[in-house]
Design a protein around this motif. Structure first.
Motif, PDB file in Angstrom:
ATOM      1  N   GLY A  18      -4.058   0.477  -5.935  1.00  0.00           N
ATOM      2  CA  GLY A  18      -4.188  -0.059  -4.591  1.00  0.00           C
ATOM      3  C   GLY A  18      -3.252  -1.479  -4.344  1.00  0.00           C
ATOM      4  O   GLY A  18      -2.578  -1.573  -3.509  1.00  0.00           O
ATOM      5  N   CYS A  19      -3.933  -2.468  -5.200  1.00  0.00           N
ATOM      6  CA  CYS A  19      -3.275  -3.676  -5.332  1.00  0.00           C
ATOM      7  C   CYS A  19      -2.049  -3.612  -5.793  1.00  0.00           C
ATOM      8  O   CYS A  19      -0.964  -4.501  -5.346  1.00  0.00           O
ATOM      9  CB  CYS A  19      -4.129  -4.741  -5.929  1.00  0.00           C
ATOM     10  SG  CYS A  19      -5.672  -4.965  -5.234  1.00  0.00           S
ATOM     11  N   GLY A  20      -1.648  -2.738  -6.930  1.00  0.00           N
ATOM     12  CA  GLY A  20      -0.190  -2.753  -7.561  1.00  0.00           C
ATOM     13  C   GLY A  20       0.836  -2.140  -6.145  1.00  0.00           C
ATOM     14  O   GLY A  20       1.709  -3.013  -6.284  1.00  0.00           O
ATOM     15  N   SER A  21       0.485  -1.390  -5.549  1.00  0.00           N
ATOM     16  CA  SER A  21       1.292  -0.822  -4.585  1.00  0.00           C
ATOM     17  C   SER A  21       1.583  -2.122  -3.396  1.00  0.00           C
ATOM     18  O   SER A  21       2.827  -2.054  -3.227  1.00  0.00           O
ATOM     19  CB  SER A  21       0.566   0.362  -3.842  1.00  0.00           C
ATOM     20  OG  SER A  21      -0.340  -0.041  -3.141  1.00  0.00           O
ATOM     21  N   ALA A  22       0.524  -2.757  -3.399  1.00  0.00           N
ATOM     22  CA  ALA A  22       0.955  -3.896  -2.329  1.00  0.00           C
ATOM     23  C   ALA A  22       1.622  -4.977  -3.116  1.00  0.00           C
ATOM     24  O   ALA A  22       2.628  -5.656  -2.294  1.00  0.00           O
ATOM     25  CB  ALA A  22      -0.513  -4.538  -1.923  1.00  0.00           C
ATOM     26  N   ILE A  23       1.433  -5.332  -4.192  1.00  0.00           N
ATOM     27  CA  ILE A  23       2.141  -6.222  -5.160  1.00  0.00           C
ATOM     28  C   ILE A  23       3.666  -5.873  -5.188  1.00  0.00           C
ATOM     29  O   ILE A  23       4.542  -6.871  -5.106  1.00  0.00           O
ATOM     30  CB  ILE A  23       1.418  -6.668  -6.201  1.00  0.00           C
ATOM     31  CG1 ILE A  23       0.206  -7.312  -6.106  1.00  0.00           C
ATOM     32  CG2 ILE A  23       2.273  -7.676  -7.269  1.00  0.00           C
ATOM     33  CD1 ILE A  23      -0.695  -7.466  -7.382  1.00  0.00           C
ATOM     34  N   PHE A  24       3.834  -4.898  -5.668  1.00  0.00           N
ATOM     35  CA  PHE A  24       5.204  -4.487  -6.053  1.00  0.00           C
ATOM     36  C   PHE A  24       6.052  -3.563  -5.297  1.00  0.00           C
ATOM     37  O   PHE A  24       7.496  -3.654  -5.224  1.00  0.00           O
ATOM     38  CB  PHE A  24       4.968  -3.528  -7.462  1.00  0.00           C
ATOM     39  CG  PHE A  24       4.424  -4.495  -8.399  1.00  0.00           C
ATOM     40  CD1 PHE A  24       4.841  -5.699  -9.054  1.00  0.00           C
ATOM     41  CD2 PHE A  24       3.092  -3.756  -9.164  1.00  0.00           C
ATOM     42  CE1 PHE A  24       4.129  -6.190  -9.959  1.00  0.00           C
ATOM     43  CE2 PHE A  24       2.725  -4.450 -10.164  1.00  0.00           C
ATOM     44  CZ  PHE A  24       3.088  -5.771 -10.570  1.00  0.00           C
ATOM     45  N   ALA A  25       5.441  -2.697  -4.233  1.00  0.00           N
ATOM     46  CA  ALA A  25       6.217  -1.820  -3.612  1.00  0.00           C
ATOM     47  C   ALA A  25       6.087  -2.130  -1.862  1.00  0.00           C
ATOM     48  O   ALA A  25       6.879  -1.400  -1.283  1.00  0.00           O
ATOM     49  CB  ALA A  25       5.698  -0.415  -3.761  1.00  0.00           C
ATOM     50  N   ALA A  26       5.194  -2.858  -1.543  1.00  0.00           N
ATOM     51  CA  ALA A  26       5.231  -3.011   0.097  1.00  0.00           C
ATOM     52  C   ALA A  26       6.227  -3.753   0.695  1.00  0.00           C
ATOM     53  O   ALA A  26       6.517  -3.420   1.689  1.00  0.00           O
ATOM     54  CB  ALA A  26       3.567  -3.797   0.070  1.00  0.00           C
ATOM     55  N   GLY A  27       6.730  -4.743   0.025  1.00  0.00           N
ATOM     56  CA  GLY A  27       7.719  -5.692   0.892  1.00  0.00           C
ATOM     57  C   GLY A  27       9.137  -5.510   0.526  1.00  0.00           C
ATOM     58  O   GLY A  27       9.817  -6.487   0.755  1.00  0.00           O
ATOM     59  N   ILE A  28       9.577  -4.638  -0.202  1.00  0.00           N
ATOM     60  CA  ILE A  28      10.864  -4.313  -0.575  1.00  0.00           C
ATOM     61  C   ILE A  28      11.741  -3.951   0.798  1.00  0.00           C
ATOM     62  O   ILE A  28      11.364  -2.897   1.462  1.00  0.00           O
ATOM     63  CB  ILE A  28      11.191  -3.141  -1.525  1.00  0.00           C
ATOM     64  CG1 ILE A  28      10.344  -3.653  -2.892  1.00  0.00           C
ATOM     65  CG2 ILE A  28      12.590  -3.035  -1.779  1.00  0.00           C
ATOM     66  CD1 ILE A  28      10.249  -2.263  -3.858  1.00  0.00           C
ATOM     67  N   PRO A  29      12.799  -4.885   1.330  1.00  0.00           N
ATOM     68  CA  PRO A  29      13.416  -4.421   2.523  1.00  0.00           C
ATOM     69  C   PRO A  29      13.901  -3.099   2.561  1.00  0.00           C
ATOM     70  O   PRO A  29      14.477  -2.575   1.564  1.00  0.00           O
ATOM     71  CB  PRO A  29      14.499  -5.468   2.322  1.00  0.00           C
ATOM     72  CG  PRO A  29      13.901  -6.677   1.540  1.00  0.00           C
ATOM     73  CD  PRO A  29      13.215  -5.867   0.590  1.00  0.00           C
ATOM     74  N   GLU A  30      13.616  -2.342   3.510  1.00  0.00           N
ATOM     75  CA  GLU A  30      14.301  -0.932   3.807  1.00  0.00           C
ATOM     76  C   GLU A  30      13.672   0.143   3.103  1.00  0.00           C
ATOM     77  O   GLU A  30      13.650   1.410   3.494  1.00  0.00           O
ATOM     78  CB  GLU A  30      15.769  -1.083   3.937  1.00  0.00           C
ATOM     79  CG  GLU A  30      16.535  -1.894   4.728  1.00  0.00           C
ATOM     80  CD  GLU A  30      17.775  -1.748   4.520  1.00  0.00           C
ATOM     81  OE1 GLU A  30      18.583  -0.952   3.867  1.00  0.00           O
ATOM     82  OE2 GLU A  30      18.672  -2.586   5.298  1.00  0.00           O
TER      83      GLU A  30
END
Length: 237
Positions: A18-30
């Motif tokens: 859960g936190c890993g997805s937020a840290i690494f994958a959530a904010g990548i543009p597009e």
């Protein structure tokens, strides 16, 4: 000991996924998964571990859930402390691995502990993703954890179809995150909040009290509501 190991690894997976997805994958543009993707990731961690180790320990992975199940008459109070210790240690171990990964980015990824939602941590006011204050944060964490316990107790009731309990609980946690990520970055789990606050530091540490108090209080209320108002009684006729 197998119960405690199951809680350790289940909570590890919840925080790591859960936190890993937020840290690494959530904010990548597009290409990033955004709030919806993070919400789904948290739900999937609980769903998968509910089926993997739920039959061993009951699949709490959350101190608030343990308190709520105790209030609902489904958990022995003597096991509260060892379960909570196992959950917190599992969460911290996962956060430690996430921190090591985040710290070894050649692009120079920096964890800014003055930024809302840093390292997937929970916060309110200046540390709320969208500026919600302490009252809003307490209310949302309390209410959502209460309903989470009602779902858990209902889905695992002996009169329910237990084969689908993991799906209902996982989807409930997904829904909870869809509602509250903008408010507190969603806790409903003191272990998950503690692990992230420890590594991000800063003002997240003084705010940690809320992410213990509100979820545990909400879970106890949810457990009592189910036990006293909703639980189907045995037909003795």
């Amino acid at each position: 000991m197998k119960n405690y190991a199951a809680e350790f690894f289940g909570t590890f997976w919840l925080v790591f996924g859960g936190c890993g997805s937020a840290i690494f994958a959530a904010g990548i543009p597009e290409l990033g998964i955004g709030y919806a993707g993070v919400a789904l990731a948290f739900g999937l961690t609980v769903l998968t571990m509910a089926y993997a180790v739920g039959h061993i320990s009951g699949g709490h992975f959350n101190p608030a859930v343990s308190f709520g199940l105790f209030a609902g008459g489904r958990f022995d109070g003597k096991q509260l402390i060892p379960y909570i210790v196992s959950q917190v240690l599992g969460a911290i171990a996962a956060a430690g691995v996430l921190y090591l990964i985040a710290s070894n980015n050649d692009a120079g990824l920096i964890i800014d502990n003055t930024k809302a939602g840093a390292f997937a941590a929970n916060g309110y006011s200046a540390l709320s993703p969208h500026g919600y204050n302490v009252t809003a944060a307490f209310l949302i964490e309390f209410v959502l954890t209460a309903f989470f316990l009602i779902v858990i107790l209902g889905a695992t009731d002996k009169f329910a179809n237990g084969k689908f309990a993991g799906i209902a609980i996982g989807l409930a946690l997904t829904l909870i995150h869809l509602i509250s990520i903008p408010i507190t970055n969603t806790s409903v789990n003191p272990a998950r909040s503690t692990s992230q606050a420890i590594f991000v530091g800063g003002d997240y540490i003084p705010q940690l009290w809320l992410f213990w108090a509100a979820p545990i209080a909400g879970a106890i209320v949810g457990g009592l509501i189910y036990k006293l108002l909703l639980q189907k009684e045995e037909n003795l006729a």
